[in-house]
Scaffold this motif. Structure first.
Motif, PDB file in Angstrom:
ATOM      1  N   ASP A   1       0.944  -1.090   0.030  1.00 28.17           N
ATOM      2  CA  ASP A   1      -0.042   0.012   0.058  1.00 28.17           C
ATOM      3  C   ASP A   1       0.824   1.194   0.051  1.00 28.17           C
ATOM      4  N   ILE A   2       1.272   1.791  -1.275  1.00 25.69           N
ATOM      5  CA  ILE A   2       2.005   2.862  -1.200  1.00 25.69           C
ATOM      6  C   ILE A   2       1.957   3.983  -0.575  1.00 25.69           C
ATOM      7  N   ALA A   3       0.465   4.357  -0.238  1.00 28.85           N
ATOM      8  CA  ALA A   3      -0.093   5.553   0.315  1.00 28.85           C
ATOM      9  C   ALA A   3       0.407   5.387   1.798  1.00 28.85           C
ATOM     10  N   ALA A   4       0.198   4.340   2.219  1.00 29.74           N
ATOM     11  CA  ALA A   4       0.359   4.031   3.950  1.00 29.74           C
ATOM     12  C   ALA A   4       1.821   3.552   3.969  1.00 29.74           C
ATOM     13  N   ASP A   5       2.302   2.951   2.935  1.00 27.19           N
ATOM     14  CA  ASP A   5       3.854   2.502   3.247  1.00 27.19           C
ATOM     15  C   ASP A   5       4.643   2.686   2.074  1.00 27.19           C
ATOM     16  N   PRO A   6       5.134   4.009   1.953  1.00 23.08           N
ATOM     17  CA  PRO A   6       5.883   4.268   0.876  1.00 23.08           C
ATOM     18  C   PRO A   6       7.172   3.800   0.700  1.00 23.08           C
ATOM     19  N   CYS A   7       7.818   3.262   1.767  1.00 23.46           N
ATOM     20  CA  CYS A   7       9.032   2.506   1.564  1.00 23.46           C
ATOM     21  C   CYS A   7       8.960   1.161   1.520  1.00 23.46           C
ATOM     22  N   GLU A   8       7.708   0.502   1.027  1.00 17.47           N
ATOM     23  CA  GLU A   8       7.424  -0.665   0.831  1.00 17.47           C
ATOM     24  C   GLU A   8       8.097  -1.596   1.872  1.00 17.47           C
ATOM     25  N   TYR A   9       7.797  -1.662   3.048  1.00 17.94           N
ATOM     26  CA  TYR A   9       8.197  -2.547   4.184  1.00 17.94           C
ATOM     27  C   TYR A   9       7.354  -3.617   4.421  1.00 17.94           C
ATOM     28  N   ARG A  10       5.811  -3.315   4.340  1.00 19.90           N
ATOM     29  CA  ARG A  10       4.797  -4.358   4.736  1.00 19.90           C
ATOM     30  C   ARG A  10       4.102  -4.756   3.679  1.00 19.90           C
ATOM     31  N   ASP A  11       4.469  -6.229   3.188  1.00 20.97           N
ATOM     32  CA  ASP A  11       4.053  -7.035   2.217  1.00 20.97           C
ATOM     33  C   ASP A  11       2.499  -7.423   2.418  1.00 20.97           C
ATOM     34  N   LEU A  12       1.789  -7.084   1.691  1.00 19.69           N
ATOM     35  CA  LEU A  12       0.249  -7.401   1.854  1.00 19.69           C
ATOM     36  C   LEU A  12      -0.219  -8.343   0.927  1.00 19.69           C
ATOM     37  N   SER A  13       0.565  -9.075  -0.004  1.00 19.12           N
ATOM     38  CA  SER A  13       0.287 -10.099  -0.800  1.00 19.12           C
ATOM     39  C   SER A  13      -0.535 -11.333  -0.080  1.00 19.12           C
ATOM     40  N   GLU A  14      -0.182 -11.688   1.220  1.00 21.53           N
ATOM     41  CA  GLU A  14      -0.811 -12.972   1.672  1.00 21.53           C
ATOM     42  C   GLU A  14      -2.280 -12.473   2.162  1.00 21.53           C
ATOM     43  N   THR A  15      -2.604 -11.325   2.536  1.00 30.04           N
ATOM     44  CA  THR A  15      -3.878 -10.880   3.180  1.00 30.04           C
ATOM     45  C   THR A  15      -4.776 -10.506   2.065  1.00 30.04           C
ATOM     46  N   MET A  16      -4.072 -10.346   0.893  1.00 31.74           N
ATOM     47  CA  MET A  16      -5.083  -9.749  -0.243  1.00 31.74           C
ATOM     48  C   MET A  16      -4.544 -10.418  -1.561  1.00 31.74           C
ATOM     49  N   PRO A  17      -4.668 -11.782  -1.704  1.00 29.16           N
ATOM     50  CA  PRO A  17      -4.417 -12.618  -2.818  1.00 29.16           C
ATOM     51  C   PRO A  17      -5.169 -12.288  -3.959  1.00 29.16           C
ATOM     52  N   GLU A  18      -6.421 -11.698  -3.781  1.00 30.21           N
ATOM     53  CA  GLU A  18      -7.059 -11.450  -4.714  1.00 30.21           C
ATOM     54  C   GLU A  18      -6.746 -10.171  -5.805  1.00 30.21           C
ATOM     55  N   MET A  19      -6.194  -9.345  -4.918  1.00 29.15           N
ATOM     56  CA  MET A  19      -5.384  -8.291  -5.491  1.00 29.15           C
ATOM     57  C   MET A  19      -4.351  -8.422  -6.205  1.00 29.15           C
ATOM     58  N   VAL A  20      -3.456  -9.310  -5.783  1.00 26.82           N
ATOM     59  CA  VAL A  20      -2.300  -9.921  -6.506  1.00 26.82           C
ATOM     60  C   VAL A  20      -2.622 -10.784  -7.793  1.00 26.82           C
ATOM     61  N   GLU A  21      -3.608 -11.466  -7.744  1.00 28.48           N
ATOM     62  CA  GLU A  21      -4.111 -12.192  -8.822  1.00 28.48           C
ATOM     63  C   GLU A  21      -4.515 -11.151  -9.981  1.00 28.48           C
ATOM     64  N   THR A  22      -5.496 -10.197  -9.656  1.00 33.28           N
ATOM     65  CA  THR A  22      -5.851  -9.450 -10.555  1.00 33.28           C
ATOM     66  C   THR A  22      -4.732  -8.480 -11.129  1.00 33.28           C
ATOM     67  N   LEU A  23      -3.762  -7.887 -10.398  1.00 35.10           N
ATOM     68  CA  LEU A  23      -2.555  -6.972 -11.179  1.00 35.10           C
ATOM     69  C   LEU A  23      -1.812  -8.225 -11.755  1.00 35.10           C
ATOM     70  N   THR A  24      -1.541  -9.321 -11.278  1.00 38.70           N
ATOM     71  CA  THR A  24      -0.879 -10.348 -12.092  1.00 38.70           C
ATOM     72  C   THR A  24      -1.429 -10.597 -13.425  1.00 38.70           C
ATOM     73  N   LYS A  25      -2.857 -10.752 -13.560  1.00 38.45           N
ATOM     74  CA  LYS A  25      -3.501 -10.922 -14.722  1.00 38.45           C
ATOM     75  C   LYS A  25      -3.303  -9.454 -15.661  1.00 38.45           C
ATOM     76  N   ARG A  26      -3.450  -8.435 -14.999  1.00 37.79           N
ATOM     77  CA  ARG A  26      -3.086  -7.169 -15.910  1.00 37.79           C
ATOM     78  C   ARG A  26      -1.864  -7.238 -16.458  1.00 37.79           C
ATOM     79  N   LEU A  27      -0.760  -7.461 -15.789  1.00 37.68           N
ATOM     80  CA  LEU A  27       0.645  -7.701 -16.216  1.00 37.68           C
ATOM     81  C   LEU A  27       0.830  -8.486 -17.307  1.00 37.68           C
ATOM     82  N   ASP A  28       0.019  -9.673 -17.074  1.00 35.25           N
ATOM     83  CA  ASP A  28       0.171 -10.604 -18.120  1.00 35.25           C
ATOM     84  C   ASP A  28      -0.431 -10.263 -19.647  1.00 35.25           C
TER      85      ASP A  28
END
Length: 98
Positions: A37-64
């Protein structure tokens, strides 16, 4: 003087945030995708991928989708030294200008 949006975008990484030490990332992008969450964590210290797997999947599909339409650059020959794998999986300047 910098534009207002540039001033707002500046971040200071390191030190403490709300009493917690910073500077420790809890994600290894070599093993799995990271999500921040760049707004809350601009230095990218706290990974949210495990708590938000749907968002990871959505963004991965977009990158593909983007990858499927990418056109190779034709302006410079490929320099094998530019590979992110040689630079901690980051796109960084890899040679000094002489």
């Amino acid at each position: 003087a910098p534009a207002a949006s540039q001033v707002d975008a500046q971040s200071q990484c390191g030190g403490t945030v709300r009493g917690e030490p910073t500077g420790i990332r809890d994600c290894d992008a070599k093993k799995s995708p990271c999500l921040f969450d760049i707004a809350a964590d601009p230095c990218e210290y706290r990974d949210l991928s495990e708590t938000m797997p749907e968002m990871v999947e959505t963004l991965t599909k977009r990158l593909d989708e983007y990858r499927a339409t990418v056109v190779p650059p034709r302006n410079q020959p490929l320099d094998p030294e530019s590979s992110p794998k040689l630079h901690d999986d980051e796109w960084v300047p890899w040679r000094s200008e002489s």
